[in-house]
Design an enzyme around this catalytic site. Structure first.
Site, PDB file in Angstrom:
ATOM      1  N   ASP A  39       0.859  -1.190   0.000  1.00 22.15           N
ATOM      2  CA  ASP A  39       0.000   0.000   0.000  1.00 22.15           C
ATOM      3  C   ASP A  39       0.890   1.232   0.000  1.00 22.15           C
ATOM      4  O   ASP A  39       1.945   1.250   0.653  1.00 22.15           O
ATOM      5  CB  ASP A  39      -0.917   0.031   1.222  1.00 22.15           C
ATOM      6  CG  ASP A  39      -1.884   1.210   1.168  1.00 22.15           C
ATOM      7  OD1 ASP A  39      -2.855   1.145   0.387  1.00 22.15           O
ATOM      8  OD2 ASP A  39      -1.665   2.211   1.885  1.00 22.15           O
ATOM      9  N   GLU A  84       0.822   5.649   0.259  1.00 23.09           N
ATOM     10  CA  GLU A  84       0.128   6.918   0.475  1.00 23.09           C
ATOM     11  C   GLU A  84       0.913   7.968  -0.291  1.00 23.09           C
ATOM     12  O   GLU A  84       2.153   7.980  -0.257  1.00 23.09           O
ATOM     13  CB  GLU A  84       0.035   7.258   1.963  1.00 23.09           C
ATOM     14  CG  GLU A  84      -0.692   6.213   2.802  1.00 23.09           C
ATOM     15  CD  GLU A  84      -2.150   6.018   2.408  1.00 23.09           C
ATOM     16  OE1 GLU A  84      -2.748   6.958   1.847  1.00 23.09           O
ATOM     17  OE2 GLU A  84      -2.687   4.919   2.651  1.00 23.09           O
ATOM     18  N   HIS A  93      -5.668   4.855   6.094  1.00 29.20           N
ATOM     19  CA  HIS A  93      -4.846   5.766   5.301  1.00 29.20           C
ATOM     20  C   HIS A  93      -3.458   5.950   5.899  1.00 29.20           C
ATOM     21  O   HIS A  93      -2.755   6.892   5.545  1.00 29.20           O
ATOM     22  CB  HIS A  93      -5.542   7.105   5.070  1.00 29.20           C
ATOM     23  CG  HIS A  93      -6.932   6.952   4.533  1.00 29.20           C
ATOM     24  ND1 HIS A  93      -7.197   6.256   3.372  1.00 29.20           N
ATOM     25  CD2 HIS A  93      -8.136   7.361   5.025  1.00 29.20           C
ATOM     26  CE1 HIS A  93      -8.506   6.255   3.166  1.00 29.20           C
ATOM     27  NE2 HIS A  93      -9.090   6.907   4.157  1.00 29.20           N
ATOM     28  N   ASP A 101      -3.149  -0.052   6.498  1.00 26.42           N
ATOM     29  CA  ASP A 101      -3.928  -0.527   5.354  1.00 26.42           C
ATOM     30  C   ASP A 101      -3.301  -1.773   4.727  1.00 26.42           C
ATOM     31  O   ASP A 101      -4.017  -2.689   4.292  1.00 26.42           O
ATOM     32  CB  ASP A 101      -4.058   0.576   4.305  1.00 26.42           C
ATOM     33  CG  ASP A 101      -5.034   1.669   4.718  1.00 26.42           C
ATOM     34  OD1 ASP A 101      -5.619   1.565   5.817  1.00 26.42           O
ATOM     35  OD2 ASP A 101      -5.208   2.632   3.952  1.00 26.42           O
TER      36      ASP A 101
END
Length: 225
Positions: A36, A38, A194, A199
């Site tokens: 994941d 961000e 987030h 996540d």
């Protein structure tokens, strides 16, 4: 280019062939690695990579998969990177936080790739396949970082992936990560969402749960090629 054609051209890339290993047999020589990111926006070419996490997947003696090892880094934006204010508001990332302790893209990617290559060798797999929730987004940012740094040893397949949004839609009728986890009986704290680490770990639990549920239902057996 088809996946099979790519595999033929890169047969030896990434570590020990060994289809006898149960993980290699289960995923045709691939090792699932959950990722994941961000970011500072939606454009992988122009927008900053701000956090990245990866979870390697293991397999027990009964053939059930589980989240094995987590790698997580806060990342310094590359030079000239775009960062949208709306993206920071959405993720809650504070770039000037004194405890952020970000590292360069190069450090983050090299450390993650080193861990992935170690897992490939341990599982007799030739290449990693990215698992993500809306996986094309995460894979796009990984590939963009690789291209920026001209990295020659990327253990991930460049275009194949497992998307848990699709898998969860099939298994549970839910495509949003929080709702899919709830349907799967996985605790999910929206206040932690987030964060790339949180996540990724929840996506790994979801992926393993779906794979294991399918096995329990008799949906996969170890057939020789």
């Amino acid at each position: 280019m088809s996946e099979d054609h790519f595999d033929d051209e890169h047969e030896g890339h990434g570590g020990g062939g060994g289809s006898r290993h149960p993980m290699a047999a289960r995923f045709r020589g691939y090792l699932p690695v959950v990722v994941d990111v961000e970011t500072g926006g939606f454009n992988s070419a122009t927008d900053a990579l701000l956090e990245i996490a990866a979870v390697t997947i293991g397999m027990d003696e009964r053939g059930f998969v589980f989240p094995e090892h987590t790698y997580f880094f806060r990342v310094e934006p590359f030079e000239g990177a775009n960062i949208e204010a709306a993206a920071l508001e959405f993720t809650g990332i504070k770039l000037d936080h004194p405890l952020r302790m970000a590292v360069s893209e190069e450090t983050a990617m090299n450390d993650i790739f080193r861990g992935v290559r170690k897992a490939l060798k341990a599982n007799g797999c030739k290449r990693a396949v990215l698992v993500g929730h809306n996986a094309s987004f995460d894979l796009g940012f990984v590939n963009a970082a690789v291209a920026r740094m001209d990295m020659k040893r990327n253990p991930f397949h460049p275009f194949s992936s497992f998307d848990t949004a699709t898998l969860a839609g099939l298994a549970y009728g839910q495509t949003v990560l929080a709702k899919a986890c709830q349907a799967a009986g996985i605790d999910f704290d929206g206040r932690e969402a987030h964060s790339a680490r949180y996540d990724t770990e929840k996506t790994a639990e979801l992926f393993c749960g779906i794979v294991n549920r399918w096995k329990e239902m008799g949906g996969w057996e170890d057939f020789d090629d």
